[in-house]
Design an enzyme around this catalytic site. Sequence first.
Site, mmCIF file in Angstrom:
data_model
loop_
_atom_site.group_PDB
_atom_site.id
_atom_site.type_symbol
_atom_site.label_atom_id
_atom_site.label_comp_id
_atom_site.label_asym_id
_atom_site.label_seq_id
_atom_site.Cartn_x
_atom_site.Cartn_y
_atom_site.Cartn_z
ATOM 1 N N LYS A 1 13.455 -17.015 24.909
ATOM 2 C CA LYS A 1 14.102 -15.718 25.093
ATOM 3 C C LYS A 1 13.685 -15.063 26.408
ATOM 4 O O LYS A 1 14.212 -14.015 26.763
ATOM 5 C CB LYS A 1 13.796 -14.810 23.906
ATOM 6 C CG LYS A 1 14.407 -15.330 22.593
ATOM 7 C CD LYS A 1 13.961 -14.542 21.370
ATOM 8 C CE LYS A 1 14.851 -13.371 21.055
ATOM 9 N NZ LYS A 1 14.468 -12.736 19.742
ATOM 10 N N LYS B 1 11.145 -13.406 27.251
ATOM 11 C CA LYS B 1 10.564 -12.065 27.216
ATOM 12 C C LYS B 1 9.179 -12.117 26.596
ATOM 13 O O LYS B 1 8.886 -12.985 25.768
ATOM 14 C CB LYS B 1 11.474 -11.078 26.488
ATOM 15 C CG LYS B 1 11.778 -11.325 25.040
ATOM 16 C CD LYS B 1 12.656 -10.155 24.552
ATOM 17 C CE LYS B 1 13.222 -10.373 23.180
ATOM 18 N NZ LYS B 1 14.186 -9.340 22.783
HETATM 19 N N1 CTP Z 1 18.612 -3.409 17.270
HETATM 20 C C1 CTP Z 1 19.520 -2.406 16.923
HETATM 21 N N2 CTP Z 1 19.583 -1.256 17.682
HETATM 22 C C2 CTP Z 1 18.791 -1.111 18.752
HETATM 23 C C3 CTP Z 1 17.859 -2.114 19.118
HETATM 24 C C4 CTP Z 1 17.793 -3.262 18.332
HETATM 25 O O1 CTP Z 1 20.269 -2.529 15.956
HETATM 26 N N3 CTP Z 1 18.921 0.004 19.471
HETATM 27 C C5 CTP Z 1 18.586 -4.628 16.485
HETATM 28 C C6 CTP Z 1 18.996 -5.841 17.295
HETATM 29 O O2 CTP Z 1 20.408 -5.923 17.397
HETATM 30 C C7 CTP Z 1 18.393 -6.955 16.461
HETATM 31 C C8 CTP Z 1 17.096 -6.318 15.913
HETATM 32 O O3 CTP Z 1 17.264 -4.897 16.056
HETATM 33 O O4 CTP Z 1 19.235 -7.258 15.379
HETATM 34 C C9 CTP Z 1 15.871 -6.771 16.687
HETATM 35 O O5 CTP Z 1 16.177 -6.592 18.046
HETATM 36 P P1 CTP Z 1 15.166 -6.847 19.236
HETATM 37 O O6 CTP Z 1 15.851 -7.664 20.267
HETATM 38 O O7 CTP Z 1 13.872 -7.319 18.725
HETATM 39 O O8 CTP Z 1 15.003 -5.338 19.750
HETATM 40 P P2 CTP Z 1 15.366 -4.654 21.130
HETATM 41 O O9 CTP Z 1 14.892 -3.258 21.052
HETATM 42 O O10 CTP Z 1 16.820 -4.850 21.438
HETATM 43 O O11 CTP Z 1 14.447 -5.505 22.111
HETATM 44 P P3 CTP Z 1 14.616 -5.880 23.653
HETATM 45 O O12 CTP Z 1 14.769 -4.617 24.420
HETATM 46 O O13 CTP Z 1 13.335 -6.624 23.969
HETATM 47 O O14 CTP Z 1 15.826 -6.781 23.739
#
Ligand code: CTP
Length: 135
Positions: free
Chosen positions: A45, A47
């Site tokens: 990923k 990250k």
């Molecule tokens: N998710 C969500 N709403 C957000 C952020 C995340 O519904 N504002 C959901 C994502 O769609 C996923 C789950 O939470 O189904 C876990 O997402 P993750 O990628 O771990 O979180 P993010 O905050 O999007 O992380 P990053 O910024 O590292 O991508």
Amino acid sequence: MKRILTYGTFDLLHYGHIELLRRARELGDYLVVGLSTDEFNCKEKKKQSYYDYETRKKMLESVRYVDLVIPENDWEQKLADIERYGIDTVVMGSNWLDSNRFNYLRHHCELIFLPRTYGISSTQIKADLGGKLLT
Ligand code: CTP
């Protein structure tokens, strides 16, 4: 009993995550979360999480909507997870909606995309806090 499965990194657990977990759990009776391991995050990923796997796991396990946390080690494990945990529905965030990569799951279970909560992400939190001096 209807069993739901979702995946993610869930770093710096925030209300967007909680909302996703709440809505996923409401779709059934038992929620399994495939939590991306540190190695999977790093290698696949691209990250790096602030909290390590064990810490993210403990936090997720303390959320009332989560029944079981399992490791997500690779992109290909979903079918095995569906079978092993008797999954009826896989839930993904709407950020995956335009990608066709999970459509094959529809042959094995229900696949639902839930809209993301507007205006928050782990990346955004890191960016916002990164520029501020903490007192
Ligand atoms: N998710 C969500 N709403 C957000 C952020 C995340 O519904 N504002 C959901 C994502 O769609 C996923 C789950 O939470 O189904 C876990 O997402 P993750 O990628 O771990 O979180 P993010 O905050 O999007 O992380 P990053 O910024 O590292 O991508």
